[in-house]
Design an enzyme around this catalytic site. Sequence first.
Site, short mmCIF file in Angstrom:
data_model
loop_
_atom_site.label_atom_id
_atom_site.label_comp_id
_atom_site.label_asym_id
_atom_site.label_seq_id
_atom_site.Cartn_x
_atom_site.Cartn_y
_atom_site.Cartn_z
N HIS A 37 49.49 -25.42 -2.98
CA HIS A 37 49.85 -24.43 -1.93
C HIS A 37 51.27 -24.25 -2.13
CE1 HIS A 37 46.48 -27.24 -0.25
NE2 HIS A 37 46.16 -25.94 0.11
N LYS A 150 41.96 -21.13 -7.89
CA LYS A 150 41.18 -22.20 -7.90
C LYS A 150 39.78 -22.05 -7.20
CE LYS A 150 39.99 -26.77 -6.81
NZ LYS A 150 39.40 -26.78 -5.46
N GLN A 154 36.32 -17.00 -3.55
CA GLN A 154 36.75 -16.96 -2.34
C GLN A 154 37.92 -15.75 -2.53
OE1 GLN A 154 38.53 -19.99 0.76
NE2 GLN A 154 40.30 -19.43 -0.48
#
Lengths: 281, 281
Positions: A37, A150, A154
Site C-alpha cells: 500500500h 497483486k 480487480q
Amino acid sequence: MKTETTIQGLAASLQPARAARKTIGFVPTMGNLHEGHLTLVREAKKICDVVVVSIFVNPIQFGPNEDFDSYPRTLDQDSQLLAEVGCDIIFAPSVEQMYGSKPRLTNISVSEITADLCGLQRPGHFDGVAVVVTKLFNMVQPNYAFFGEKDYQQLAVIRQFVRDLNIPLEVIGVPIVRAADGLALSSRNGYLSAEQRQIAPTIYQSLKAAAQALQQGETLSQVLANIKATLTAAGFVVDYVEARTTELQKIEAFSEDLVLFVAAKLGNTRLIDNLQVKHSA
Amino acid sequence: MKTETTIQGLAASLQPARAARKTIGFVPTMGNLHEGHLTLVREAKKICDVVVVSIFVNPIQFGPNEDFDSYPRTLDQDSQLLAEVGCDIIFAPSVEQMYGSKPRLTNISVSEITADLCGLQRPGHFDGVAVVVTKLFNMVQPNYAFFGEKDYQQLAVIRQFVRDLNIPLEVIGVPIVRAADGLALSSRNGYLSAEQRQIAPTIYQSLKAAAQALQQGETLSQVLANIKATLTAAGFVVDYVEARTTELQKIEAFSEDLVLFVAAKLGNTRLIDNLQVKHSA
C-alpha cells in the site's frame, strides 16, 4: 495530514485543492497497510499534488462465509505509516456513512472478465468492488487512482468499468511488492501461522519456475499442471492455476504476453498471486 | 452556441467554464425537441452559467421490437430551437463515439423501482438509461441535471442511482409540459394520426377526473378501474394503470400523496402520462 470520516468533511478538505486545480491522487484501501500500500502512496506522491488514501473495509465485497468481521482494522498504525509517506488526507468512513440508512438499489456489474478466476469462488465480489470504488471515485473525484497488480483481476475490472462508464480519471497499476522470500505482500498474510508463512513463498517460486519453463519451450498446460502439483505437494489446497492474456482473455499456448494466476489456501487463509510473462515475438 | 460531436471536443468546449468554476447545467435528450425539452433548458438557464444539451438516441435503452431505427432524428431543427432558448453547447455524439469499438462489459441496474410500470414491458430499458446517463454525467460533469417528470419512473431511477453511487450533482425534476388540450408533450406524439391525436388527450382527462374522484372520497381501486374503462372505451390498448407513492412504492389507498400512472397504446404508439395527487392530511 488530515483524517476525515464523513463525505462532507472529505469534500471540505479537498475544496482548496480543487479550487486551485491541483492534481488529486487516490489510493483506495481496506487498511491494515503494508509496504504494498505504501508503495501505491509513494507512486501517487510522485505525480499528484494531493494524495487521498481511503481506509474502508467494504462489507458488500465479502461473501457470507468470508472474513469481513475478522478483517484486521488497525487505523492508528495505518495513520502513522501514511503520515510517514506523505499522505495528505485519510478518508476513513463508517459503513453507515458510505451506504446511508436507505436501502441501496443500484448495482454495477462487469461481465466476462469476472466470470472465472476469483469471480468463480466469490460470486458478487467484483460487483461489490465496482460499487464501492465508483462511490469513492465520485466522493474524491481524483485525477489518478492507484491499484496494486497483486489483485490483477480487480485492476482489470476497475479499468473496464472506468472505460465503459467514462469515469474521468486515469487508473494506474503498480507492480506487486514482495517480501524478501518472494511472498506477495497481503493483509491476509497476517493470518498465517509461522509454519504456513514458511510454506507460503512456494507460490511465487512455482510461478517463477513456470515462467522460466515457458521461456524454455515447455507447454502451457504442462507448466500449469506443474504449478498445481508443486503447491499441492507443499500443503496448499489449490483453488485455481490459470493463464490469461494481459486483458484476461483465455489463452491456450504461450503465443503472446500472458499472466499466470494462482489462488490457493493454506489452512483457512486464501492467498493469491500472479506473474506476467513476456513473449519475445 | 457550439455543437460538439466528440467527447474530446466536449471536454475542450467545457474547459474554460470549468477553469472559471462556472455552474454547469445539463439536459440529456434524444432530440426531436419539443416545448417540454425547451422548458428543461429554460429551467437550467435560470440557475446555471453554462447549459449543455445532449442529443443522442441511445440504442441500449430500446428493446428489440421498439422504435430505435424509426425514432425521429432532427438535429438541424433541434439546433435552431436550442439556440433560441440560450443553450451554450450541444453534444451530439455518434453511437461509435459513445460506446467505442471495444465491447462494453459494464452494466448498471436499479432493482425494485424498475420491476414494474414501464420496467415490466421494457426489460433492460432502465439499465440502458442508467448506463447512458452515467456516461453522459461523467463526460459533462455538471452541477445540475434536468429531467422531465413525464418520465417519472426514469426520473426516480436516476435519482436513485445518483444517490446510491454518490454522483456529485443535483438532479432537478421539471413538471410535465402539456398541449392546450392536456396531452403530455412527447416526441412519440408525432407518430399519431390526426384521428389518434384527437383521442390522445383522453389520458390526461381521465387522470384529472381520477384525481378529483379521489379527493371526493372514491376508492383508489375504483378510480384506477374507471381510468382503464375510459381509455379502453376511447380505443386505447391499456398497458397499465397504477398508483404509487411519490417514491414509487405500492399503495393500496389514498392515504398519502400519490402518483397515478398510465401507459396505453393507440395503434402502434405507446403513450405514457402521470399525475401527482396531493393528500391533505
